[in-house]
Design an enzyme around this catalytic site. Structure first.
Site, PDB file in Angstrom:
ATOM      1  CG  ASN A 198     -67.309 -14.639  29.005  1.00  0.00           C
ATOM      2  OD1 ASN A 198     -68.432 -14.185  28.800  1.00  0.00           O
ATOM      3  ND2 ASN A 198     -67.101 -15.720  29.754  1.00  0.00           N
ATOM      4  CD1 TRP A 199     -67.274  -7.971  27.492  1.00  0.00           C
ATOM      5  CD2 TRP A 199     -69.147  -6.870  26.939  1.00  0.00           C
ATOM      6  NE1 TRP A 199     -66.921  -6.943  26.636  1.00  0.00           N
ATOM      7  CE2 TRP A 199     -68.059  -6.254  26.292  1.00  0.00           C
ATOM      8  CE3 TRP A 199     -70.437  -6.353  26.727  1.00  0.00           C
ATOM      9  CZ2 TRP A 199     -68.212  -5.146  25.454  1.00  0.00           C
ATOM     10  CZ3 TRP A 199     -70.597  -5.256  25.900  1.00  0.00           C
ATOM     11  CH2 TRP A 199     -69.491  -4.661  25.279  1.00  0.00           C
ATOM     12  CE  LYS A 200     -66.830 -14.759  33.185  1.00  0.00           C
ATOM     13  NZ  LYS A 200     -66.219 -15.452  34.303  1.00  0.00           N
ATOM     14  N   GLY A 255     -62.477 -12.494  31.276  1.00  0.00           N
ATOM     15  CA  GLY A 255     -63.728 -12.112  31.929  1.00  0.00           C
ATOM     16  C   GLY A 255     -63.628 -10.720  32.508  1.00  0.00           C
ATOM     17  N   GLY A 256     -63.395 -10.640  33.819  1.00  0.00           N
ATOM     18  CA  GLY A 256     -63.408  -9.367  34.536  1.00  0.00           C
ATOM     19  C   GLY A 256     -62.616  -8.254  33.869  1.00  0.00           C
ATOM     20  CG  HIS A 274     -67.819 -19.915  30.594  1.00  0.00           C
ATOM     21  ND1 HIS A 274     -68.027 -19.902  31.951  1.00  0.00           N
ATOM     22  CD2 HIS A 274     -66.759 -19.106  30.358  1.00  0.00           C
ATOM     23  CE1 HIS A 274     -67.123 -19.104  32.506  1.00  0.00           C
ATOM     24  NE2 HIS A 274     -66.344 -18.608  31.567  1.00  0.00           N
ATOM     25  CD  GLU A 313     -68.850 -17.904  34.941  1.00  0.00           C
ATOM     26  OE1 GLU A 313     -69.488 -17.203  34.139  1.00  0.00           O
ATOM     27  OE2 GLU A 313     -67.753 -17.556  35.428  1.00  0.00           O
ATOM     28  CD  GLU A 324     -62.284 -19.610  30.313  1.00  0.00           C
ATOM     29  OE1 GLU A 324     -61.913 -18.443  30.368  1.00  0.00           O
ATOM     30  OE2 GLU A 324     -63.470 -19.953  30.404  1.00  0.00           O
ATOM     31  N   GLY A 329     -62.271 -15.941  37.747  1.00  0.00           N
ATOM     32  CA  GLY A 329     -62.868 -14.951  38.635  1.00  0.00           C
ATOM     33  C   GLY A 329     -62.327 -14.993  40.059  1.00  0.00           C
ATOM     34  CB  SER A 371     -57.458 -14.648  37.316  1.00  0.00           C
ATOM     35  OG  SER A 371     -58.596 -14.965  38.105  1.00  0.00           O
TER      36      SER A 371
HETATM   37  P1  PGA Z   1     -61.977 -14.100  34.509  1.00  0.00           P
HETATM   38  O1  PGA Z   1     -63.008 -14.990  33.653  1.00  0.00           O
HETATM   39  O2  PGA Z   1     -61.014 -13.494  33.533  1.00  0.00           O
HETATM   40  O3  PGA Z   1     -62.830 -13.086  35.186  1.00  0.00           O
HETATM   41  O4  PGA Z   1     -61.300 -15.044  35.455  1.00  0.00           O
HETATM   42  C1  PGA Z   1     -62.575 -15.742  32.560  1.00  0.00           C
HETATM   43  C2  PGA Z   1     -63.737 -16.493  31.955  1.00  0.00           C
HETATM   44  O5  PGA Z   1     -64.614 -16.946  32.699  1.00  0.00           O
HETATM   45  O6  PGA Z   1     -63.823 -16.663  30.723  1.00  0.00           O
END
Ligand code: PGA
Length: 249
Positions: free
Chosen positions: A9-11, A233-234, A95, A97, A167, A173, A212
């Site tokens: 998930n590149w966000k 994500g990251g 998600h 966010e 999640e 994050g 994470s």
């Molecule tokens: P993260 O994000 O791996 O940076 O914690 C995961 C996500 O939000 O899907």
């Protein structure tokens, strides 16, 4: 036997130049067997680029959201049919966010889930509790409520063609990953909750863990019996890190 799946998930990250380097790194570092497990969910504006770069691979791609509407006067929105035009397989819905920063309710997420499926996309439904909800012992209530919003409006059969990502919001994050057993416990709860309504769907649905995940902790998470892969994500923004995670799945 469930197929492993790792979705990046590149966000809101990327540029034409960086995307190209990242995808070339992924392609060069993987064979077909690994690519079958891999997906990337990218910002809408890069879908054409991603489609061009991945067209000769078996890596899948998708979006991070979609509209609950079909078409028309919805300024700024993107329809599922448009995502199909760009070769998307997946659309992330719900998600944390989107839920927290853009006030998406369980009901809206359920509508987006339904619209993704009607458009021919596989929704990746994200569910998970806040830190205060975990501390109050409400984790199972929260994930059940988020799941029920979809099941009660779309029917249990809708889950057959979906992916679910657990999640925990406190792990996204933050560098704080759930302990493998902690994550497994929630995954087992989710699968059992689905099994209470349809055992076959429960057995087959892919349950991803997100929050994470890194190259250093992916293997122990993915070794858990109800964790079928990850939503990353990251660590999906660096080819080497993402490849290491995919290899662990
Ligand atoms: P993260 O994000 O791996 O940076 O914690 C995961 C996500 O939000 O899907």
């Amino acid at each position: 036997m469930r197929q492993s799946l790792v979705i990046g998930n590149w966000k809101m990250n990327g540029s034409l130049q960086n995307n190209q380097a990242l995808l070339q790194g992924l392609i060069q570092g993987s064979d077909e067997a690994l690519q079958k497990k891999m997906g990337v969910c990218v910002p809408f504006v890069y879908l054409q680029q991603i489609k061009d770069l991945l067209k000769n691979t078996v890596i899948s791609w998708g979006s991070q959201d979609l509209s609950e509407q079909d078409s028309g006067a919805f300024t700024g929105e993107i329809a599922g049919s448009m995502l199909i035009d760009f070769g998307c397989k997946y659309a992330i819905v719900g998600h944390s966010e989107r839920r927290s920063l853009y006030n998406e309710s369980d009901e809206l997420v359920a509508k987006k889930f339904a619209k993704a499926q009607k458009s021919g996309l596989i929704p990746v439904l994200c569910i998970g509790e806040l830190l205060e909800e975990r501390e109050a012992g409400k984790t199972e209530n929260v994930v059940k409520r988020q799941l029920d919003a979809v099941i009660n409006s779309q029917g249990i059969a809708a889950l057959a063609n979906s992916v679910i990502a657990y999640e925990p919001v406190w792990a996204i994050g933050t560098g704080k990953t759930a302990f493998p057993q902690q994550a497994q416990d929630v995954h087992a709860f989710i699968r059992q909750d689905i099994a209470n309504r349809d055992a076959t769907i429960a057995e087959n649905v892919q349950l991803l863990y997100g929050g994470s995940v890194k190259g250093s902790n992916a293997a122990e998470l993915f070794a858990m019996s109800d964790i079928d892969g990850g939503l990353i994500g990251g660590a999906s923004l660096k080819a080497d890190d993402f490849l290491t995670i995919c290899q662990a799945a």
